[in-house]
Scaffold this motif. Structure first.
Motif, mmCIF file in Angstrom:
data_model
loop_
_atom_site.group_PDB
_atom_site.id
_atom_site.type_symbol
_atom_site.label_atom_id
_atom_site.label_comp_id
_atom_site.label_asym_id
_atom_site.label_seq_id
_atom_site.Cartn_x
_atom_site.Cartn_y
_atom_site.Cartn_z
ATOM 1 N N ARG A 1 4.488 -14.333 12.978
ATOM 2 C CA ARG A 1 3.881 -15.054 11.838
ATOM 3 C C ARG A 1 3.433 -16.453 12.245
ATOM 4 N N SER B 1 5.453 -19.396 20.529
ATOM 5 C CA SER B 1 6.125 -19.463 19.235
ATOM 6 C C SER B 1 7.585 -19.033 19.293
ATOM 7 N N LEU C 1 15.100 -22.202 16.844
ATOM 8 C CA LEU C 1 13.785 -22.802 16.752
ATOM 9 C C LEU C 1 13.928 -24.134 16.012
ATOM 10 N N THR D 1 8.350 -22.548 10.783
ATOM 11 C CA THR D 1 9.440 -21.580 10.853
ATOM 12 C C THR D 1 9.007 -20.133 10.969
ATOM 13 N N GLY D 2 7.907 -19.764 10.303
ATOM 14 C CA GLY D 2 7.547 -18.349 10.241
ATOM 15 C C GLY D 2 8.364 -17.580 9.217
ATOM 16 N N ILE E 1 13.502 -16.430 25.160
ATOM 17 C CA ILE E 1 12.838 -15.170 24.823
ATOM 18 C C ILE E 1 11.402 -15.364 25.290
ATOM 19 N N PRO F 1 11.567 -19.135 20.841
ATOM 20 C CA PRO F 1 12.453 -20.108 21.487
ATOM 21 C C PRO F 1 12.517 -19.853 22.983
ATOM 22 N N ARG G 1 14.410 -10.225 14.416
ATOM 23 C CA ARG G 1 14.093 -11.279 13.441
ATOM 24 C C ARG G 1 13.271 -12.390 14.088
ATOM 25 N N ALA G 2 13.696 -12.801 15.277
ATOM 26 C CA ALA G 2 12.995 -13.891 15.958
ATOM 27 C C ALA G 2 11.562 -13.492 16.290
ATOM 28 N N ILE H 1 26.145 -15.070 19.624
ATOM 29 C CA ILE H 1 24.883 -15.798 19.449
ATOM 30 C C ILE H 1 25.073 -17.050 18.599
ATOM 31 N N LEU I 1 18.659 -17.599 15.401
ATOM 32 C CA LEU I 1 18.489 -16.214 15.849
ATOM 33 C C LEU I 1 19.467 -15.320 15.115
ATOM 34 N N ARG J 1 19.143 -6.985 16.637
ATOM 35 C CA ARG J 1 18.686 -7.439 15.322
ATOM 36 C C ARG J 1 18.253 -8.904 15.350
ATOM 37 N N ASP J 2 18.992 -9.717 16.104
ATOM 38 C CA ASP J 2 18.627 -11.137 16.239
ATOM 39 C C ASP J 2 17.234 -11.272 16.849
ATOM 40 N N LEU J 3 17.008 -10.477 17.902
ATOM 41 C CA LEU J 3 15.711 -10.540 18.583
ATOM 42 C C LEU J 3 14.586 -10.079 17.674
ATOM 43 N N ALA K 1 22.071 -12.739 22.244
ATOM 44 C CA ALA K 1 21.390 -12.266 21.031
ATOM 45 C C ALA K 1 21.486 -10.746 20.950
ATOM 46 N N GLU L 1 9.668 -11.234 14.747
ATOM 47 C CA GLU L 1 8.838 -11.126 13.542
ATOM 48 C C GLU L 1 8.398 -12.499 13.051
ATOM 49 N N ARG L 2 9.322 -13.458 13.092
ATOM 50 C CA ARG L 2 8.961 -14.810 12.653
ATOM 51 C C ARG L 2 7.968 -15.437 13.612
#
Lengths: 255, 674
Positions: free
Chosen positions: A44, A99, B60, B341-342, A104, A101, A37-38, B53, B290, A33-35, A30, A40-41
């Motif tokens: 939430r 929350s 998820l 999902t978020g 991480i 995956p 995004r993950a 990736i 991701l 940027r991938d991390l 990853a 931040e989601r």
């Protein structure tokens, strides 16, 4: 006249939490940027009461420090989040970890101490562990000796503006060889400079000084990040916050 | 302190030990046991490729089931890059539906970029799934979803990388059954040599029926081998097995007849239609990658099918009738999906979302529910209708109004009557102006070029329209910084539409019209600088046209293009028009036909079309009459609110229109992030 968001501004930050997390296994591929995004989601999903910036596209208050490169695993990535409501750091850690995956993993969460300075100021070096499959430790040992003996080792580094020559030797604070048969392991402490000298550059430097060429791609793990002290140790960047917390709890206990 | 466990280093075969067959693609013998993970051999390759990736899975809501626990193993492929394929709703739905079955598992696989494909060939690593990195070769079924025909070369690449013979007739019972689905499967003839079956229509129930057949056949000890399995599948409703249908050609090059070669398969294959969408609330837990993907949002399908009757639109023709999800069904999918999902944004998906019978209430109640939670709601491109601005305002209540998209499709009122997407110029300008006046800064307008009967004048009206829109918009909003983006693509006639008989415009015609349009837009720089023009040249459309309306003879062209290196034809940096035209010239000449014969030639009423034995439910005579109406610029109304005009779908399939209003409303919830 441009539209403005109606209603009151978003609630302010009332608490800052600092987290250490790992990227492991396949998720070492990853990118930062991938991390981001993950994370931040996941914040939430975990219903962490984030503080947001103002405006039409409010962003949650998150700052990332010194992300490991794509392809490198890490046990020591750091970020700081701003919350609109006070929370128990350990509860946030657990909720966020649940929350995300698998791969991480949130390892620590502490409250930032008031006036303790920024997280970025506490990080200037990385301790790497680099596995070199197909290389014997004796080979690596002599290559490391040659690298440390060299005054300057120039490697070509791919940057946004094309290939650029950098000295991979200067930022190396210490290096040693170890490992088992068939897979040497390089332990190296590298200062974080610009442009960054990454594990690939260190391996390229070994090729330059000792013609050490691993038959397959090396695997790097960032074991620690922090300030390099005079003894050559990489200090825990959350240490001061933890110490402040302990002092604070001690005062409470004394009352 | 947590330490990293070091994966056991596996012994990788050096190139000197590599099986010589591996270099030719195809056979990858090796120590891999069924269902075993290829990851240890893949991992060293990933360190050497772009965006690794996308190949590691771990999204998820991804699922990995034990190989030996189930009878039937499905590999589901989207034949394009991961970033395009991952958000695909169809694949996500089938992935969940199959994994919910105790007797089946489903994993996903996507097209591999050339950098990794080369390393995989060198290392002898086959096409793999991203979930558990199992070899596609090990699965019982390989289901491939074709949203567009430009994925065909990627199918061949994946089969070759998987070690599955390209030609269905060369496969034995150890190979996966290759099943095509998606809209392009309504004419699978160009890939008939490479697939074992095609599924027509909705997949939710069809995949279950296929699973039952495969499970029974395996359980019985694979009686009759592959031939028997395919014969059983051919008797499943909606499943077409090309090998049981023979095609003959007449002296003029056209098809003489398509005849079945077994009495126990249907003469015509019908399509599957899922009724009552509320019973199929999938995806329940959408996958969240991701990696960055083309849609950074969650989607909820609010209805399926469309009866607006736009004559160019294959989706609107083959997915009839309209079946709405109820407002409460939509509400619970949005709620559950956001929790799972978020995501920060939800798209309310369908072919024409503003046509949902309760869309006003859906928009208002969702906007109420998520107010103050930093959750965005959006509708995809919509018809030109003032109501859509009201809807969009509601959905963006306190968010930024950046862009709004409308799809008039045709530049002039005349051509809009031809395509049956009628809107007057005045209404169009008024609608767009309203959008600017309501604070929308950018409006995107979608058009097509090369429509039947089109002249330069029809296309030039797009420029007039855009200029008018900017002029009126500046006045209404009092701002100079509003923008209008004209996005225009070449029209490709599709099977099962009234335009299936039409002559496709040549690439030269398309390019010429785009050129005059660009000049017209730039004629007045004071206005022109507020107008953006986005377009693609006409060449890829010609190849899409060949693949859309092609017959089995086109399969040779696809294979030759793939052998010569053709991959990722939907990507301009990979697409080679010259490679396609050269291959078409060489492979079609022996049959006395050529590229033009398949594309720019108008068909006659009595011509046997390659897909006539595949039944979308639409009556061919109705389609022909609608084609004639198009030529005389006559419109047809929407059967949702006017009487049935006998397109044929409902009686043929025993289906009916399912629309509201239900009169229900959304119940209050505890909302994520509130």
């Amino acid at each position: 006249m441009a539209r403005q968001p109606e209603g009151p501004p978003p609630p302010p930050t009332v608490q800052k939490l600092r987290l250490r997390y790992a990227k492991r296994g396949p998720l070492r591929f990853a990118s930062h940027r991938d991390l981001a995004r993950a994370l931040e989601r996941a914040l939430r999903r975990a219903q962490v009461p984030m503080a947001y910036s103002a405006g039409f596209t409010p962003h949650p208050k998150i700052s990332y420090v010194g992300a490991a490169p794509t392809g490198a695993a890490s046990e020591a990535e750091y970020l700081e989040i701003g919350l609109a409501q006070r929370c128990d750091p350990e509860a946030v850690r657990v909720a966020l970890d649940d929350s995300l995956p698998p791969g991480i993993d949130v390892l620590e969460c502490v409250e930032a101490a008031e006036g303790g300075g920024s997280l970025a100021d506490r990080i200037d070096a990385t301790r790497w562990r680099i596995e070199l499959p197909g290389i014997e430790s004796a080979e690596l040992e002599s290559a490391v000796a040659a690298l440390l003996a060299a005054g300057e080792v120039t490697v070509a580094k791919r940057t946004k503006n094309g290939l650029r020559d950098v000295d991979a030797r200067a930022p190396i604070a210490s290096a040693s060889a170890g490992g088992a048969a068939g897979c040497a392991i390089l332990h190296v402490v590298v200062r974080q400079v610009t442009p960054a000298v990454r594990p690939d550059d260190v391996v390229a430097a070994l090729a330059a000084v000792a013609d050490l060429r691993p038959p397959s791609p090396p695997r790097a793990v960032r074991e620690a990040q922090g300030r390099l002290d005079d003894s050559g140790t990489v200090a825990d960047p959350l240490g001061p916050d933890r110490a402040a917390r302990a002092r604070c709890q001690g005062e409470h206990a004394a009352v | 302190m947590v330490t990293v466990s070091v994966a056991t280093l596996t012994h990788r075969r050096r190139s000197s030990e590599r099986d010589p067959d591996a270099a030719t693609g195809g056979v990858y013998p090796g120590p891999v046991m069924s269902g075993e993970s290829l990851y240890p051999r893949l991992e060293p390759l990933l360190a050497q490729v772009q965006k690794p990736i996308q190949y590691v899975g771990g999204e998820l809501n991804a699922q990995v089931k034990a190989w030996d626990d189930v009878a039937v193993h499905w590999a589901l492929m989207y034949p394009d890059a991961y970033e395009v394929g991952l958000p695909n709703q169809g694949l996500m739905i089938l992935y969940e539906v199959l994994n919910e079955r105790p007797d089946a598992l489903a994993e996903r696989t996507y097209a591999v970029w050339p950098d990794l494909a080369a390393l995989m060939r060198e290392a002898g690593v086959g096409q793999f799934t991203v979930d558990a990195h199992r070899a596609v070769r090990d699965f019982d079924v390989l289901g491939v979803s074709f949203a567009t025909e430009l994925g065909y070369t990627n199918l061949l690449e994946a089969l070759d990388l998987a070690g599955v013979p390209l030609h269905a007739t060369d496969r034995d019972e150890s190979h996966p059954v290759v099943v095509a689905g998606g809209h392009a499967a309504f004419n699978p003839e160009p890939i008939a040599d490479f697939v074992d079956c095609a599924v027509l229509g909705d997949g939710e129930q069809a995949v279950g029926d296929i699973t039952d057949v495969v499970a029974a056949w395996k359980q019985q000890g694979r009686p009759g081998g592959r031939e028997e399995l395919l014969a059983r599948l051919a008797r499943v409703d909606g499943v077409y097995v090309p090998r049981f249908y023979a095609v003959s050609y007449g002296p003029d090059g056209a098809i003489a007849a398509v005849t079945r070669t077994r009495a126990d398969v249907p003469a015509r294959v019908g399509k599957r239609t899922v009724m009552d969408l509320d019973e199929w609330p999938y995806p329940k837990t959408p996958l969240v990658p991701l990696a960055e993907s083309v849609h950074e949002r969650m989607s909820v399908e609010i209805f399926r099918g469309c009866t607006r009757g736009c004559r160019f639109c294959q989706a609107g023709m083959i997915t009839r009738p309209v079946r709405e999800r109820t407002i409460t069904g939509i509400g619970s999918m949005v709620d559950q999906g956001l929790r799972a999902t978020g995501y920060e944004e939800v798209g309310l998906l369908s072919l024409s979302s503003a046509d949902h019978s309760e869309i006003g209430q859906v928009a208002k109640e969702l906007a109420d529910r998520y107010e103050g939670t930093n959750t965005g709601l959006s509708l995809p491109s919509t018809r030109v209708d003032a109501f859509n601005v009201t809807l969009a305002n509601e959905l963006s209540r306190n968010g930024r109004r950046s862009g709004l998209t409308f799809a008039p499709e045709g530049g002039s009122e005349r051509i809009r009557r031809v395509i049956n997407k009628t809107v007057s110029k005045e209404d169009l300008v008024a609608t767009v102006t309203t959008a600017y006046a309501n604070g929308w800064q950018q409006v995107k307008l979608y058009f097509m070029c090369g429509l039947p009967t089109e002249t330069d004048e029809d296309v030039l009206e797009i420029a007039e329209l855009a200029v008018e829109v900017i002029r009126a918009g500046r006045e209404a909003s009092g701002r100079k910084d509003i923008r209008c983006t004209v996005s225009i693509g070449g029209f490709v006639p599709k099977p099962h539409t009234p335009f299936q008989w039409a002559a496709q415009a040549s690439a030269e015609t398309i390019d010429h019209r785009l050129r005059v349009l660009r000049q017209a837009i730039n004629a007045d720089r004071r206005i022109g600088r507020s107008i953006g023009l986005r377009y693609h040249d006409g060449k890829p459309g010609v190849i899409e046209g060949l693949l859309s309306r092609g017959d089995r003879r086109v399969g040779r062209v696809i294979e030759r293009v793939w052998r010569e290196g053709g991959r990722f034809d939907g990507w301009s940096e990979h697409f080679s028009f010259e490679r396609w035209t050269a291959a078409a010239g060489a492979e079609l000449a022996p049959f006395g036909v050529d590229l033009d014969w398949f594309t720019t030639r108008e068909r006659t009423q009595d011509e046997v079309l390659p897909w006539d034995h595949l039944d979308s439910g639409l009556d061919k005579e109705w389609l022909w009459d609608d084609w004639q109406d198009a030529l005389s610029e006559e419109e047809v109304a929407d059967c949702r609110w006017t009487p049935c005009y006998d397109c044929g779908v409902c009686p043929t399939n025993g289906t009916e229109i399912q629309i509201g209003p239900t009169g229900r409303s959304l119940l209050p919830l505890t909302v994520v992030g509130r």
